[in-house]
Design a protein around this motif. Sequence first.
Motif, PDB file in Angstrom:
ATOM      1  N   GLN A  66       0.835  -1.207   0.000  1.00 21.70           N
ATOM      2  CA  GLN A  66       0.000   0.000   0.000  1.00 21.70           C
ATOM      3  C   GLN A  66       0.867   1.254   0.000  1.00 21.70           C
ATOM      4  O   GLN A  66       0.564   2.230  -0.706  1.00 21.70           O
ATOM      5  N   LEU A  67       1.951   1.242   0.766  1.00 25.86           N
ATOM      6  CA  LEU A  67       2.845   2.400   0.813  1.00 25.86           C
ATOM      7  C   LEU A  67       3.482   2.658  -0.551  1.00 25.86           C
ATOM      8  O   LEU A  67       3.682   3.817  -0.935  1.00 25.86           O
ATOM      9  N   LYS A  68       3.781   1.613  -1.281  1.00 32.90           N
ATOM     10  CA  LYS A  68       4.336   1.779  -2.631  1.00 32.90           C
ATOM     11  C   LYS A  68       3.313   2.434  -3.560  1.00 32.90           C
ATOM     12  O   LYS A  68       3.669   3.277  -4.388  1.00 32.90           O
ATOM     13  N   GLU A  69       2.050   2.062  -3.401  1.00 37.07           N
ATOM     14  CA  GLU A  69       0.988   2.691  -4.187  1.00 37.07           C
ATOM     15  C   GLU A  69       0.830   4.164  -3.796  1.00 37.07           C
ATOM     16  O   GLU A  69       0.662   5.034  -4.653  1.00 37.07           O
ATOM     17  N   ASP A  70       0.895   4.430  -2.480  1.00 35.48           N
ATOM     18  CA  ASP A  70       0.825   5.820  -1.999  1.00 35.48           C
ATOM     19  C   ASP A  70       1.977   6.641  -2.576  1.00 35.48           C
ATOM     20  O   ASP A  70       1.777   7.784  -3.024  1.00 35.48           O
ATOM     21  N   LEU A  71       3.167   6.069  -2.562  1.00 36.79           N
ATOM     22  CA  LEU A  71       4.353   6.769  -3.055  1.00 36.79           C
ATOM     23  C   LEU A  71       4.223   7.103  -4.536  1.00 36.79           C
ATOM     24  O   LEU A  71       4.599   8.201  -4.976  1.00 36.79           O
ATOM     25  N   GLU A  72       3.675   6.180  -5.297  1.00 31.45           N
ATOM     26  CA  GLU A  72       3.489   6.418  -6.729  1.00 31.45           C
ATOM     27  C   GLU A  72       2.554   7.610  -6.961  1.00 31.45           C
ATOM     28  O   GLU A  72       2.803   8.456  -7.831  1.00 31.45           O
ATOM     29  N   LEU A  73       1.477   7.686  -6.184  1.00 36.37           N
ATOM     30  CA  LEU A  73       0.553   8.812  -6.291  1.00 36.37           C
ATOM     31  C   LEU A  73       1.219  10.127  -5.888  1.00 36.37           C
ATOM     32  O   LEU A  73       1.053  11.157  -6.541  1.00 36.37           O
ATOM     33  N   ILE A  74       1.995  10.076  -4.804  1.00 39.27           N
ATOM     34  CA  ILE A  74       2.706  11.262  -4.335  1.00 39.27           C
ATOM     35  C   ILE A  74       3.667  11.771  -5.409  1.00 39.27           C
ATOM     36  O   ILE A  74       3.725  12.963  -5.728  1.00 39.27           O
ATOM     37  N   ARG A  75       4.432  10.854  -5.967  1.00 37.85           N
ATOM     38  CA  ARG A  75       5.425  11.229  -6.998  1.00 37.85           C
ATOM     39  C   ARG A  75       4.750  11.802  -8.253  1.00 37.85           C
ATOM     40  O   ARG A  75       5.352  12.616  -8.960  1.00 37.85           O
ATOM     41  N   SER A  76       3.512  11.403  -8.522  1.00 37.79           N
ATOM     42  CA  SER A  76       2.820  11.879  -9.719  1.00 37.79           C
ATOM     43  C   SER A  76       2.518  13.362  -9.656  1.00 37.79           C
ATOM     44  O   SER A  76       2.270  14.007 -10.677  1.00 37.79           O
ATOM     45  N   GLY A  77       2.511  13.908  -8.422  1.00 36.89           N
ATOM     46  CA  GLY A  77       2.254  15.339  -8.259  1.00 36.89           C
ATOM     47  C   GLY A  77       0.802  15.738  -8.212  1.00 36.89           C
ATOM     48  O   GLY A  77       0.480  16.937  -8.145  1.00 36.89           O
ATOM     49  N   ILE A  78      -0.128  14.761  -8.207  1.00 30.36           N
ATOM     50  CA  ILE A  78      -1.549  15.120  -8.237  1.00 30.36           C
ATOM     51  C   ILE A  78      -2.006  15.796  -6.948  1.00 30.36           C
ATOM     52  O   ILE A  78      -3.051  16.447  -6.926  1.00 30.36           O
ATOM     53  N   TYR A  79      -1.236  15.625  -5.864  1.00 23.56           N
ATOM     54  CA  TYR A  79      -1.627  16.211  -4.589  1.00 23.56           C
ATOM     55  C   TYR A  79      -0.832  17.478  -4.247  1.00 23.56           C
ATOM     56  O   TYR A  79      -0.975  18.037  -3.160  1.00 23.56           O
TER      57      TYR A  79
END
Length: 295
Positions: free
Chosen positions: A281-294
């Motif tokens: 789950q943390l890897k999925e969170d990290l991918e979203l964070i890195r995408s810059g959408i937040y």
Amino acid sequence: MLDKKNVVIALGFFDSVHKGHRAVIATAKKKAEDLGVLTAVFSFAKNLKKALGYAETTVYSTQERRSILKGLGVEEILFAPVTKKFLSLSKEKFLDYLNNIYNVKAYVCGTDYTFGKGGLGNVEFLRRYAKSRGQEVVVCEDVFYDGEKISTTRIKKLLTDGKVDIANKLLDRRYSVTGKVFEDRKVGSKLGFPTVNIEIDAEKTCLKDGVYAGGVTINGKSYRSIINYGARPTFDLNKKLVEAHIVDFSGMLYGKQLTVYFNHFMREIIKFQSQDALVLQLKEDLELIRSGIYD
């Protein structure tokens, strides 16, 4: 005795330093520049509402407010004591108190500002008092967002609902928690996601427990972060903490003061069946964070 400083003083509690508060401070700053004097802010130390017997929390601690106000260019901050003696001052004695400390040239406040014992002082009385002393009063109109007046109460509700992205718009900055990084169990490092841990001031309004996208600034450089706000049920730990994984940062931060900023609620905190499931789950969170959408 040293000469009293010449000031324009902004009046309020400024417990969340939201857009309405910032308008008062900006007006005071402009007035002070015009008069060639210092910008001062009057507020209360600690939790005023709690001292008055209300079960109230604050959006920011006293030290956090001091830092934010300094960042807005305020040169003098007067944090009055939250004591029975001070809170018993009459409306006139309260204003006398300010004038005993400063050579006040002008007061700036909001339309609903009250002061003195029982909040009996108001803008009308302030105008009369100031006129008798040859001082000015500037009253700032309310500031609205989405058709509703911006208030600390509204911001607190947004925070407890996890709507930190909307709260940030009312605050005109990212909501944050500042504290000293302490050494914990280092489980995050073992999982490949090292974290910094900060205790939450007991008087601060709690965010909704959850995982947030946010960031920190270290030595002038900004880093994205995955932030767990609340308990850590996977490890049967119920104490609320701010636990942040700082993306692309390596270094020792134990004992340092750190401010963690919150951008957006990502997901609920859940108890994972295994550490492997948590890492996935943390890897999925990290991918979203890195995408810059937040961001």
